[in-house]
Design a protein around this motif. Structure first.
Motif, PDB file in Angstrom:
ATOM      1  N   ASP A 184     -12.311   8.194  25.980  1.00 38.17           N
ATOM      2  CA  ASP A 184     -13.737   7.486  25.533  1.00 38.17           C
ATOM      3  C   ASP A 184     -14.659   8.444  25.036  1.00 38.17           C
ATOM      4  OD1 ASP A 184     -12.870   4.691  25.874  1.00 38.17           O
ATOM      5  OD2 ASP A 184     -13.419   4.719  27.852  1.00 38.17           O
ATOM      6  N   THR A 185     -14.677   9.434  26.040  1.00 40.07           N
ATOM      7  CA  THR A 185     -15.832  10.595  25.863  1.00 40.07           C
ATOM      8  C   THR A 185     -15.450  11.539  24.546  1.00 40.07           C
ATOM      9  OG1 THR A 185     -16.155  10.789  28.148  1.00 40.07           O
ATOM     10  CG2 THR A 185     -16.931  12.701  26.912  1.00 40.07           C
ATOM     11  N   GLU A 186     -14.356  11.589  24.450  1.00 29.74           N
ATOM     12  CA  GLU A 186     -13.962  12.384  23.107  1.00 29.74           C
ATOM     13  C   GLU A 186     -13.934  11.706  21.956  1.00 29.74           C
ATOM     14  OE1 GLU A 186      -9.937  14.570  23.271  1.00 29.74           O
ATOM     15  OE2 GLU A 186      -9.924  14.515  25.529  1.00 29.74           O
ATOM     16  N   TYR A 197     -17.284  10.956  16.833  1.00 25.15           N
ATOM     17  CA  TYR A 197     -18.301  10.200  16.137  1.00 25.15           C
ATOM     18  C   TYR A 197     -19.551  11.018  16.058  1.00 25.15           C
ATOM     19  CZ  TYR A 197     -15.576   6.115  15.729  1.00 25.15           C
ATOM     20  OH  TYR A 197     -14.590   4.933  15.397  1.00 25.15           O
ATOM     21  N   ASP A 198     -20.008  11.333  17.163  1.00 22.89           N
ATOM     22  CA  ASP A 198     -21.424  12.240  17.036  1.00 22.89           C
ATOM     23  C   ASP A 198     -21.304  13.473  16.416  1.00 22.89           C
ATOM     24  OD1 ASP A 198     -22.251  10.205  18.951  1.00 22.89           O
ATOM     25  OD2 ASP A 198     -22.202  11.429  20.862  1.00 22.89           O
ATOM     26  N   HIS A 199     -20.099  14.180  16.302  1.00 26.72           N
ATOM     27  CA  HIS A 199     -19.948  15.525  15.356  1.00 26.72           C
ATOM     28  C   HIS A 199     -19.378  15.112  14.120  1.00 26.72           C
ATOM     29  CE1 HIS A 199     -20.729  16.586  19.747  1.00 26.72           C
ATOM     30  NE2 HIS A 199     -21.609  17.531  19.047  1.00 26.72           N
ATOM     31  N   TYR A 200     -19.051  13.923  13.675  1.00 30.99           N
ATOM     32  CA  TYR A 200     -18.562  13.621  12.388  1.00 30.99           C
ATOM     33  C   TYR A 200     -17.098  14.178  12.228  1.00 30.99           C
ATOM     34  CZ  TYR A 200     -23.459  12.186  11.569  1.00 30.99           C
ATOM     35  OH  TYR A 200     -24.788  11.450  11.885  1.00 30.99           O
ATOM     36  N   ARG A 201     -16.355  14.034  13.141  1.00 31.73           N
ATOM     37  CA  ARG A 201     -15.003  14.555  13.054  1.00 31.73           C
ATOM     38  C   ARG A 201     -14.265  13.426  12.077  1.00 31.73           C
ATOM     39  NH1 ARG A 201     -12.980  18.093  17.175  1.00 31.73           N
ATOM     40  NH2 ARG A 201     -15.136  19.124  17.829  1.00 31.73           N
ATOM     41  N   LEU A 251      -7.079   9.760  18.461  1.00 31.22           N
ATOM     42  CA  LEU A 251      -7.639   9.559  19.754  1.00 31.22           C
ATOM     43  C   LEU A 251      -7.619   8.113  20.189  1.00 31.22           C
ATOM     44  CD1 LEU A 251     -10.707  11.869  19.693  1.00 31.22           C
ATOM     45  CD2 LEU A 251      -8.524  12.324  20.986  1.00 31.22           C
ATOM     46  N   LYS A 252      -7.882   7.373  19.398  1.00 29.91           N
ATOM     47  CA  LYS A 252      -7.967   5.677  19.432  1.00 29.91           C
ATOM     48  C   LYS A 252      -6.422   5.362  19.843  1.00 29.91           C
ATOM     49  CE  LYS A 252     -12.270   4.300  17.411  1.00 29.91           C
ATOM     50  NZ  LYS A 252     -12.691   3.322  16.322  1.00 29.91           N
ATOM     51  N   LEU A 253      -5.608   5.638  19.166  1.00 27.88           N
ATOM     52  CA  LEU A 253      -4.266   5.507  19.468  1.00 27.88           C
ATOM     53  C   LEU A 253      -3.442   5.869  20.693  1.00 27.88           C
ATOM     54  CD1 LEU A 253      -1.650   4.138  17.958  1.00 27.88           C
ATOM     55  CD2 LEU A 253      -1.148   6.152  16.980  1.00 27.88           C
ATOM     56  N   ASN A 254      -4.039   7.023  21.072  1.00 29.53           N
ATOM     57  CA  ASN A 254      -3.681   7.936  22.349  1.00 29.53           C
ATOM     58  C   ASN A 254      -4.366   6.635  23.550  1.00 29.53           C
ATOM     59  OD1 ASN A 254      -2.251   9.679  21.313  1.00 29.53           O
ATOM     60  ND2 ASN A 254      -3.815  11.109  21.484  1.00 29.53           N
ATOM     61  N   LYS A 255      -5.534   6.267  23.222  1.00 31.18           N
ATOM     62  CA  LYS A 255      -6.183   5.569  24.123  1.00 31.18           C
ATOM     63  C   LYS A 255      -5.425   4.073  24.514  1.00 31.18           C
ATOM     64  CE  LYS A 255     -10.528   3.571  25.113  1.00 31.18           C
ATOM     65  NZ  LYS A 255     -11.963   3.257  24.641  1.00 31.18           N
TER      66      LYS A 255
END
Length: 82
Positions: free
Chosen positions: A35-37, A42-46, A54-58
């Motif tokens: 969640d944090t990552e 999003y905050d660092h425009y990755r 990351l979402k798939l891993n989550k």
């Protein structure tokens, strides 16, 4: 879908329930870190692909958490029967 045989435990009864709870807590911790990552991504425009990964891993962790939750419930029902 995982079954009891797929889980990394060879114990029965209360020991197995306790180990599954520890494993479940570890999954929850990893889920929260993702969640944090994701937020930081999003905050660092990755790149979108990075956030998607990351979402798939989550999502996979969430599915595994549910499997373990059900396994613990089943074991508790078995143990509590007279």
């Amino acid at each position: 879908m995982q079954t009891q045989e797929d889980l990394p435990f060879n114990m029965k009864g209360h020991d197995k329930v306790n180990d599954l709870k520890k494993y479940w807590n570890g999954l929850i911790s990893r889920h929260r870190k993702l969640d944090t990552e994701i937020k930081e991504g999003y905050d660092h425009y990755r790149p979108d692909q990075y956030i998607k990964s990351l979402k798939l891993n989550k999502l996979h962790l969430k599915q595994e958490i549910e499997i373990v939750r059900n396994e613990v419930g089943d074991l508790l029902n078995i143990i509590s029967k007279p």
